[in-house]
Design a protein around this motif. Structure first.
Motif, PDB file in Angstrom:
ATOM      1  N   LEU A  96       0.836  -1.202   0.000  1.00  0.00           N
ATOM      2  CA  LEU A  96       0.000   0.000   0.000  1.00  0.00           C
ATOM      3  C   LEU A  96       0.872   1.254   0.000  1.00  0.00           C
ATOM      4  O   LEU A  96       0.552   2.239  -0.664  1.00  0.00           O
ATOM      5  CB  LEU A  96      -0.926  -0.017   1.214  1.00  0.00           C
ATOM      6  N   LEU A  97       1.982   1.212   0.714  1.00  0.00           N
ATOM      7  CA  LEU A  97       2.901   2.350   0.704  1.00  0.00           C
ATOM      8  C   LEU A  97       3.511   2.556  -0.682  1.00  0.00           C
ATOM      9  O   LEU A  97       3.651   3.687  -1.147  1.00  0.00           O
ATOM     10  CB  LEU A  97       4.013   2.135   1.737  1.00  0.00           C
ATOM     11  N   GLY A 124       0.946   4.101  -2.958  1.00  0.00           N
ATOM     12  CA  GLY A 124       0.810   5.515  -2.642  1.00  0.00           C
ATOM     13  C   GLY A 124       1.973   6.325  -3.184  1.00  0.00           C
ATOM     14  O   GLY A 124       1.791   7.453  -3.661  1.00  0.00           O
ATOM     15  N   SER A 147       1.737   9.267  -5.882  1.00  0.00           N
ATOM     16  CA  SER A 147       2.302  10.580  -5.570  1.00  0.00           C
ATOM     17  C   SER A 147       3.265  11.033  -6.657  1.00  0.00           C
ATOM     18  O   SER A 147       3.266  12.207  -7.047  1.00  0.00           O
ATOM     19  CB  SER A 147       3.038  10.535  -4.226  1.00  0.00           C
TER      20      SER A 147
END
Length: 130
Positions: A16-17, A20, A24
């Motif tokens: 999930l990081l 993200g 970004s």
């Protein structure tokens, strides 16, 4: 407070990081493309059509550079491994009807699929540049 009663900090899964971070980076690339095209010299009344097409081209190129990698991002990081929780298919058959199972939904993910390969979302990604 005793150590066994202390609340445990929640951890965000690494996948999930990463997702993200990719989103970004895509947003930053889109913003940089928009800022570069916005900082161009203002056009005269006769150059409005050329400027609009140049602005559209710059926007599409920056969007393609930002969204292209996202469309090819592997959705299930555990795909094609022995510990993939989505690889557990369940099926049933009643009488002589066609068998029904969960593998119809999970096969595109467990096979290492990307957004382009998903049945419904894949057709929608064709609209996006990249």
């Amino acid at each position: 407070m005793p150590s066994h009663a202390r609340p445990k900090p929640s951890r965000i899964p690494r996948s999930l990081l990463r997702a993200g971070l990719v989103l970004s980076a895509a947003g930053a690339a889109l913003a940089a493309g928009g800022a570069a095209s916005a900082s161009a010299a203002p056009a005269s009344a006769t150059d409005t059509g050329a400027t609009a097409s140049a602005l559209t081209g710059a926007l599409l190129n920056s969007a393609a550079g930002g969204l292209g990698p996202v469309k090819d991002l592997k959705i299930d990081p555990l795909a094609n491994t022995s510990v993939d929780p989505l690889a557990n298919a369940v099926g049933t058959q009643i009488a002589d009807f066609k068998p029904v199972g969960t593998n119809l939904l999970t096969d595109p993910l467990t096979g290492g699929g990307t957004l382009r390969n998903l049945p419904l979302v894949g057709t929608l990604t064709k609209v996006l540049p990249g």
